[in-house]
Design an enzyme around this catalytic site. Structure first.
Site, PDB file in Angstrom:
ATOM      1  N   GLU A  56     -31.068 -42.078  -4.125  1.00  0.00           N
ATOM      2  CA  GLU A  56     -30.243 -43.063  -3.431  1.00  0.00           C
ATOM      3  C   GLU A  56     -30.478 -43.103  -1.923  1.00  0.00           C
ATOM      4  O   GLU A  56     -30.490 -44.181  -1.322  1.00  0.00           O
ATOM      5  CB  GLU A  56     -28.760 -42.780  -3.720  1.00  0.00           C
ATOM      6  CG  GLU A  56     -28.341 -43.055  -5.159  1.00  0.00           C
ATOM      7  CD  GLU A  56     -28.594 -41.894  -6.103  1.00  0.00           C
ATOM      8  OE1 GLU A  56     -28.223 -42.003  -7.289  1.00  0.00           O
ATOM      9  OE2 GLU A  56     -29.176 -40.870  -5.649  1.00  0.00           O
ATOM     10  N   PHE A  81     -22.231 -42.722  -5.825  1.00  0.00           N
ATOM     11  CA  PHE A  81     -23.585 -42.432  -5.340  1.00  0.00           C
ATOM     12  C   PHE A  81     -23.965 -43.328  -4.165  1.00  0.00           C
ATOM     13  O   PHE A  81     -24.635 -42.888  -3.232  1.00  0.00           O
ATOM     14  CB  PHE A  81     -24.598 -42.616  -6.476  1.00  0.00           C
ATOM     15  CG  PHE A  81     -24.246 -41.880  -7.735  1.00  0.00           C
ATOM     16  CD1 PHE A  81     -23.895 -40.541  -7.702  1.00  0.00           C
ATOM     17  CD2 PHE A  81     -24.257 -42.524  -8.956  1.00  0.00           C
ATOM     18  CE1 PHE A  81     -23.557 -39.852  -8.861  1.00  0.00           C
ATOM     19  CE2 PHE A  81     -23.921 -41.855 -10.123  1.00  0.00           C
ATOM     20  CZ  PHE A  81     -23.580 -40.516 -10.079  1.00  0.00           C
ATOM     21  N   HIS A 107     -18.445 -49.621 -10.405  1.00  0.00           N
ATOM     22  CA  HIS A 107     -17.802 -48.438 -10.998  1.00  0.00           C
ATOM     23  C   HIS A 107     -16.965 -47.680  -9.962  1.00  0.00           C
ATOM     24  O   HIS A 107     -17.016 -46.456  -9.868  1.00  0.00           O
ATOM     25  CB  HIS A 107     -18.846 -47.513 -11.626  1.00  0.00           C
ATOM     26  CG  HIS A 107     -19.523 -48.093 -12.826  1.00  0.00           C
ATOM     27  ND1 HIS A 107     -20.338 -49.222 -12.753  1.00  0.00           N
ATOM     28  CD2 HIS A 107     -19.511 -47.720 -14.131  1.00  0.00           C
ATOM     29  CE1 HIS A 107     -20.792 -49.505 -13.955  1.00  0.00           C
ATOM     30  NE2 HIS A 107     -20.300 -48.628 -14.810  1.00  0.00           N
TER      31      HIS A 107
END
Length: 314
Positions: A56, A81, A107
């Site tokens: 990431e 993340f 999410h």
């Protein structure tokens, strides 16, 4: 019965729409493109889609590099993340340079459900809001998600857009106005104001219905942009009802409630009650059960409204 659509689904559709109109749109994902729905863009425009794998931080730096070449880079992963693993890169590479990178995280919140605390990011608004030059948005439904994605393209500089996993009611209309930084007042009332964002906007409307049956009229504000917050609307609705409730699917420290309280403390102090997650982590469970456990239901907003009204100066 309102139609139920996940905001992440609307995101994937909006990306495809943008990709057809603007050749400078590029999309990066961290091996979660099916879940974030960026796979829709990747299938349609494979030359402008980059799966960066489980890396990431590298993904954000790559997006920053593309932005320096005139591209408008959309970066996606789960919110835990997209904001937690990448905070340093977002701060030092994207925001410090004011680059045109749009971080769209899915999410978020406890509505992620069975994945549990490790994947339920309830701190991301605070993490992003504290970074200078960052704009923070949480749309309330699918229509507003599309509008926020399209608006972000023309909005210069870094933007963070917070989306969910579960389907949520469609409570706005395609023709409703949308401007980054300008709140939408969905209902007006003289007794109390409920300022909400994301999935809690629908619950705020239901709470308003419950209060109305008891003769209490509530203003409901959809505060889709948390930074920069619409100070004029916050002060205006506070003056109208002299009591405010905030509602968010986020920890109380550093979220929408903190932003509203900060505005009011400087401009028009009134009683403020906050609905949110109070110094707890998430846990595994179905979204409706977790909303009950963390006191995020319409009934909880109703109780908070009554407390705020009860605290008005006699």
């Amino acid at each position: 019965m309102a139609e139920m659509i996940a905001t992440r689904q609307a995101y994937g559709d909006a990306l495809v729409e943008l990709g057809e109109k603007n050749k400078d749109i590029v999309v990066l994902d961290a091996d979660l493109s099916k879940s974030t729905t960026t796979a829709k863009f990747g299938k349609k425009f494979p030359d402008r889609f980059f799966n960066m794998g489980v890396a990431e931080a590298n993904m954000v730096n790559t997006a920053a590099g593309l932005a320096t070449c005139g591209k408008i880079a959309f970066v996606s992963s789960f919110s835990i993340f997209a904001t937690g693993r990448t905070w340093e890169q977002i701060r030092n590479t994207v925001c410090y340079s004011g680059l045109n990178v749009k971080i769209v995280a899915t999410h978020s919140g406890v509505s992620v459900g069975p994945d549990g605390a490790s994947h339920q990011c309830i701190e991301d608004i605070s993490l992003m809001k504290t970074i200078p030059t960052m704009t923070v948005i949480e749309p309330c439904d699918a229509f507003e998600t599309r509008k926020s994605i399209l608006a972000a393209v023309d909005y210069k500089g870094p933007v963070y857009i917070r989306l969910g996993r579960a389907a949520v009611p469609v409570i706005t209309k395609k023709e409703d106005p949308y401007t980054i930084g300008k709140a939408n007042i969905l209902r007006t009332g003289k007794d109390v104001a409920i300022v909400a964002c994301g999935a809690l906007v629908a619950n705020a409307l239901t709470a308003s219905d419950i209060l109305s049956k008891d003769g209490i009229e509530a203003t409901v504000v959809n505060m889709h942009t948390i930074k920069p917050i619409d100070q004029d609307v916050v002060v205006s609705v506070a003056k109208q009802g002299n009591a405010v409730v905030t509602a968010e699917q986020h920890v109380l420290d550093g979220g929408l409630g903190s932003a509203v309280a900060s505005v009011l403390s400087r401009n028009y102090p009134v009683p403020v009650e906050m609905i949110g997650i109070d110094n707890r982590f998430g846990q595994s469970g179905e979204p409706d059960i977790l909303f009950k456990e963390y006191h995020l239901q319409p009934e909880d907003i109703v109780l908070a409204a009554r407390r705020a009204i009860g605290r008005k100066r006699k």
